[in-house]
Scaffold this motif. Structure first.
Motif, PDB file in Angstrom:
ATOM      1  N   TYR A 205       7.668  -2.341  -2.396  1.00 19.90           N
ATOM      2  CA  TYR A 205       7.340  -2.409  -4.006  1.00 19.90           C
ATOM      3  C   TYR A 205       6.848  -3.634  -4.127  1.00 19.90           C
ATOM      4  CZ  TYR A 205       9.941   1.961  -4.554  1.00 19.90           C
ATOM      5  OH  TYR A 205      10.181   3.331  -4.479  1.00 19.90           O
ATOM      6  N   ALA A 206       5.895  -3.935  -5.152  1.00 21.07           N
ATOM      7  CA  ALA A 206       5.296  -5.307  -5.277  1.00 21.07           C
ATOM      8  C   ALA A 206       5.284  -5.469  -6.876  1.00 21.07           C
ATOM      9  CB  ALA A 206       4.119  -5.506  -4.719  1.00 21.07           C
ATOM     10  N   PRO A 207       5.225  -6.528  -7.755  1.00 20.92           N
ATOM     11  CA  PRO A 207       5.020  -6.859  -8.776  1.00 20.92           C
ATOM     12  C   PRO A 207       3.449  -6.596  -8.698  1.00 20.92           C
ATOM     13  CG  PRO A 207       5.500  -8.817  -7.894  1.00 20.92           C
ATOM     14  CD  PRO A 207       6.069  -7.759  -6.793  1.00 20.92           C
ATOM     15  N   LYS A 208       2.884  -6.425 -10.241  1.00 22.03           N
ATOM     16  CA  LYS A 208       1.410  -6.185 -10.252  1.00 22.03           C
ATOM     17  C   LYS A 208       0.582  -7.364  -9.861  1.00 22.03           C
ATOM     18  CE  LYS A 208      -1.640  -4.419 -13.779  1.00 22.03           C
ATOM     19  NZ  LYS A 208      -1.933  -4.278 -15.325  1.00 22.03           N
ATOM     20  N   ASN A 209       0.827  -8.655  -9.811  1.00 22.65           N
ATOM     21  CA  ASN A 209       0.071  -9.647  -9.535  1.00 22.65           C
ATOM     22  C   ASN A 209      -0.008  -9.911  -8.056  1.00 22.65           C
ATOM     23  OD1 ASN A 209       2.578 -10.681  -9.515  1.00 22.65           O
ATOM     24  ND2 ASN A 209       2.147 -12.593 -10.402  1.00 22.65           N
ATOM     25  N   ALA A 210       1.008  -9.222  -7.236  1.00 17.68           N
ATOM     26  CA  ALA A 210       0.941  -9.281  -5.902  1.00 17.68           C
ATOM     27  C   ALA A 210       0.664  -8.007  -5.015  1.00 17.68           C
ATOM     28  CB  ALA A 210       2.484  -9.734  -5.343  1.00 17.68           C
ATOM     29  N   TYR A 211       0.363  -7.142  -5.932  1.00 17.99           N
ATOM     30  CA  TYR A 211       0.064  -5.858  -5.248  1.00 17.99           C
ATOM     31  C   TYR A 211      -1.208  -5.782  -4.209  1.00 17.99           C
ATOM     32  CZ  TYR A 211      -0.898  -0.648  -4.286  1.00 17.99           C
ATOM     33  OH  TYR A 211      -1.049   0.316  -3.910  1.00 17.99           O
ATOM     34  N   GLY A 212      -2.178  -6.625  -4.713  1.00 20.23           N
ATOM     35  CA  GLY A 212      -3.498  -6.443  -4.216  1.00 20.23           C
ATOM     36  C   GLY A 212      -3.247  -7.442  -2.860  1.00 20.23           C
ATOM     37  N   ASP A 213      -2.528  -8.440  -2.911  1.00 23.72           N
ATOM     38  CA  ASP A 213      -2.387  -9.416  -1.669  1.00 23.72           C
ATOM     39  C   ASP A 213      -1.692  -8.669  -0.728  1.00 23.72           C
ATOM     40  OD1 ASP A 213      -3.556 -11.532  -2.912  1.00 23.72           O
ATOM     41  OD2 ASP A 213      -1.632 -12.362  -3.764  1.00 23.72           O
ATOM     42  N   PHE A 214      -0.684  -7.901  -0.976  1.00 23.91           N
ATOM     43  CA  PHE A 214       0.141  -7.225  -0.024  1.00 23.91           C
ATOM     44  C   PHE A 214      -0.742  -6.176   0.711  1.00 23.91           C
ATOM     45  CE2 PHE A 214       4.780  -7.892  -1.946  1.00 23.91           C
ATOM     46  CZ  PHE A 214       4.492  -9.233  -1.754  1.00 23.91           C
ATOM     47  N   LEU A 215      -1.449  -5.286  -0.202  1.00 28.58           N
ATOM     48  CA  LEU A 215      -2.373  -4.479   0.347  1.00 28.58           C
ATOM     49  C   LEU A 215      -3.336  -5.076   1.443  1.00 28.58           C
ATOM     50  CD1 LEU A 215      -2.786  -1.164  -0.070  1.00 28.58           C
ATOM     51  CD2 LEU A 215      -4.664  -1.897  -1.643  1.00 28.58           C
ATOM     52  N   GLY A 216      -4.051  -6.041   1.232  1.00 27.42           N
ATOM     53  CA  GLY A 216      -4.601  -6.774   2.026  1.00 27.42           C
ATOM     54  C   GLY A 216      -4.045  -7.108   3.221  1.00 27.42           C
ATOM     55  N   GLU A 217      -2.862  -7.816   3.206  1.00 29.81           N
ATOM     56  CA  GLU A 217      -2.335  -8.138   4.273  1.00 29.81           C
ATOM     57  C   GLU A 217      -1.986  -6.876   5.172  1.00 29.81           C
ATOM     58  OE1 GLU A 217       1.541 -10.250   3.277  1.00 29.81           O
ATOM     59  OE2 GLU A 217       0.201 -11.928   2.209  1.00 29.81           O
ATOM     60  N   ASP A 218      -1.688  -5.842   4.681  1.00 29.36           N
ATOM     61  CA  ASP A 218      -1.116  -4.545   5.437  1.00 29.36           C
ATOM     62  C   ASP A 218      -2.784  -4.227   6.215  1.00 29.36           C
ATOM     63  OD1 ASP A 218       1.227  -4.460   4.480  1.00 29.36           O
ATOM     64  OD2 ASP A 218       1.259  -2.549   3.477  1.00 29.36           O
ATOM     65  N   PHE A 219      -3.605  -4.159   5.479  1.00 28.75           N
ATOM     66  CA  PHE A 219      -4.919  -3.691   6.074  1.00 28.75           C
ATOM     67  C   PHE A 219      -5.345  -4.810   7.328  1.00 28.75           C
ATOM     68  CE2 PHE A 219      -9.642  -4.357   6.524  1.00 28.75           C
ATOM     69  CZ  PHE A 219      -9.862  -3.102   7.043  1.00 28.75           C
ATOM     70  N   LYS A 220      -4.951  -6.255   7.140  1.00 24.41           N
ATOM     71  CA  LYS A 220      -5.223  -7.234   8.410  1.00 24.41           C
ATOM     72  C   LYS A 220      -4.266  -6.850   9.371  1.00 24.41           C
ATOM     73  CE  LYS A 220      -6.756 -11.074   5.315  1.00 24.41           C
ATOM     74  NZ  LYS A 220      -6.609 -12.415   4.796  1.00 24.41           N
ATOM     75  N   LEU A 221      -2.935  -6.673   9.259  1.00 22.86           N
ATOM     76  CA  LEU A 221      -2.225  -6.290  10.175  1.00 22.86           C
ATOM     77  C   LEU A 221      -2.587  -5.097  10.999  1.00 22.86           C
ATOM     78  CD1 LEU A 221       1.293  -6.805   8.110  1.00 22.86           C
ATOM     79  CD2 LEU A 221       0.371  -8.424  10.039  1.00 22.86           C
ATOM     80  N   ARG A 222      -2.831  -3.950  10.414  1.00 25.44           N
ATOM     81  CA  ARG A 222      -3.038  -2.788  10.974  1.00 25.44           C
ATOM     82  C   ARG A 222      -4.504  -3.249  11.827  1.00 25.44           C
ATOM     83  NH1 ARG A 222       0.032   1.338   8.581  1.00 25.44           N
ATOM     84  NH2 ARG A 222       0.970   0.813   6.703  1.00 25.44           N
ATOM     85  N   LYS A 223      -5.481  -3.728  11.101  1.00 21.48           N
ATOM     86  CA  LYS A 223      -6.838  -3.960  11.936  1.00 21.48           C
ATOM     87  C   LYS A 223      -6.313  -4.865  13.094  1.00 21.48           C
ATOM     88  CE  LYS A 223     -11.372  -5.332  11.248  1.00 21.48           C
ATOM     89  NZ  LYS A 223     -12.504  -6.059  10.505  1.00 21.48           N
ATOM     90  N   TYR A 224      -5.682  -5.722  13.137  1.00 22.16           N
ATOM     91  CA  TYR A 224      -5.486  -6.872  14.202  1.00 22.16           C
ATOM     92  C   TYR A 224      -4.733  -6.021  15.400  1.00 22.16           C
ATOM     93  CZ  TYR A 224      -4.221 -10.934  16.775  1.00 22.16           C
ATOM     94  OH  TYR A 224      -3.921 -11.972  17.706  1.00 22.16           O
ATOM     95  N   ILE A 225      -3.591  -5.134  14.986  1.00 26.17           N
ATOM     96  CA  ILE A 225      -2.834  -4.425  16.014  1.00 26.17           C
ATOM     97  C   ILE A 225      -3.578  -3.489  16.790  1.00 26.17           C
ATOM     98  CG2 ILE A 225      -0.942  -2.978  16.351  1.00 26.17           C
ATOM     99  CD1 ILE A 225       0.536  -4.414  14.142  1.00 26.17           C
ATOM    100  N   ASP A 226      -4.510  -2.607  16.005  1.00 28.00           N
ATOM    101  CA  ASP A 226      -5.314  -1.681  16.422  1.00 28.00           C
ATOM    102  C   ASP A 226      -6.276  -2.448  17.633  1.00 28.00           C
ATOM    103  OD1 ASP A 226      -6.514   1.090  16.595  1.00 28.00           O
ATOM    104  OD2 ASP A 226      -8.483   0.108  15.861  1.00 28.00           O
ATOM    105  N   GLU A 227      -6.803  -3.547  17.106  1.00 24.31           N
ATOM    106  CA  GLU A 227      -7.951  -4.374  17.865  1.00 24.31           C
ATOM    107  C   GLU A 227      -7.328  -4.998  19.302  1.00 24.31           C
ATOM    108  OE1 GLU A 227     -10.165  -6.926  15.569  1.00 24.31           O
ATOM    109  OE2 GLU A 227     -11.421  -5.507  14.562  1.00 24.31           O
ATOM    110  N   LYS A 228      -6.019  -5.367  19.184  1.00 29.70           N
ATOM    111  CA  LYS A 228      -5.613  -6.183  20.140  1.00 29.70           C
ATOM    112  C   LYS A 228      -4.838  -4.995  21.050  1.00 29.70           C
ATOM    113  CE  LYS A 228      -2.017  -9.544  21.437  1.00 29.70           C
ATOM    114  NZ  LYS A 228      -2.487 -10.273  22.056  1.00 29.70           N
ATOM    115  N   LEU A 229      -4.375  -3.788  20.584  1.00 27.96           N
ATOM    116  CA  LEU A 229      -3.569  -3.102  21.591  1.00 27.96           C
ATOM    117  C   LEU A 229      -4.134  -1.865  21.922  1.00 27.96           C
ATOM    118  CD1 LEU A 229      -0.002  -3.499  19.973  1.00 27.96           C
ATOM    119  CD2 LEU A 229      -0.753  -4.625  21.859  1.00 27.96           C
TER     120      LEU A 229
END
Length: 234
Positions: A23-47
């Motif tokens: 769960y995230a406050p409204k002003n942090a939701y976009g940051d968390f979503l972007g971080e999730d995307f970066k994490l998934r993309k990095y893991i997919d490319e590396k592994l």
């Protein structure tokens, strides 16, 4: 046009769980979503995109105020963990540097039967299509392997310049039954892209593994430093 929906999204919140749990406050939701995307993309490319291919099918992200917890579901846990856990520790450090947050020790869950995981089947088909294998033979082999593994039905769709043809087309193959509109049906869905020399080919896979409330369960092994814990998927 037909009405089409992702089988996983159709069941999320009813019979399937979320892949991002926070769960995230409204002003942090976009940051968390972007971080999730970066994490998934990095893991997919590396592994998944570089040898040795670790066959990671799913990345689950959980957040607390203090840290981020990442769970990887893979058919080759040994490649992800590495000798004495060196590789998974290195991965955690790289992910921390990527998003600038503290990440808890990465959890690794072994997929006991890769033939029943639609994402891994789709990736395997895409990999063979890159090697210019006959798509009809590849589809037949994968369908037979999945049905022998205990699936009740499978449907595969490939679209693009199949066999290097000038005109792109779509081919579908299937065995057994795949009840897409039944919410209690455990339909696993996977999508992969084969980047060939003559164009891209999309691969979609649906695997019907039975009802969620069936007595027979598919088990996954939770690989932890302290030992191994077997648990039911439902």
């Amino acid at each position: 046009m037909g009405q089409k929906v992702n089988p996983l999204g159709f069941r999320v919140g009813i019979t399937e769980d979320y892949k991002s749990k926070w769960y995230a406050p409204k002003n942090a939701y976009g940051d968390f979503l972007g971080e999730d995307f970066k994490l998934r993309k990095y893991i997919d490319e590396k592994l998944n995109r570089r040898p040795p291919f670790a066959a990671v099918s799913e990345v689950i992200i959980e957040r607390t105020r203090e840290e981020v917890t990442i769970t990887l579901k893979t058919a080759r846990p040994g490649l992800v963990i590495g000798p004495k856990g060196a590789e998974v520790d290195k991965l955690r450090e790289e992910l921390e540097n990527l998003i600038g947050r503290k990440i808890a020790p990465v959890k690794v869950i072994e997929i006991k039967n890769p033939d029943l995981n639609a994402q891994l089947v789709a990736e395997a088909i895409a990999e063979q299509l890159k090697k210019r294998a006959s798509f009809r033979r590849v589809l037949k082999q994968r369908m037979e392997g999945t049905m022998q593994a205990g699936a009740k039905g499978i449907k595969i769709s490939v679209s693009g310049r199949l066999g290097g043809a000038e005109i792109a087309r779509q081919e579908k193959s299937g065995q057994g039954s795949v009840p897409l509109t039944t919410l209690q049906a455990d339909v696993n869905y996977g999508y992969a892209i084969a980047f060939t020399t003559y164009g891209t080919i999309g691969v979609k896979v649906w695997i019907y593994r039975g009802l969620y409330n069936d007595e027979k369960q598919v088990f996954e092994t939770d690989v932890r430093p302290g030992g191994m814990m077997r648990r039911g998927r439902r």
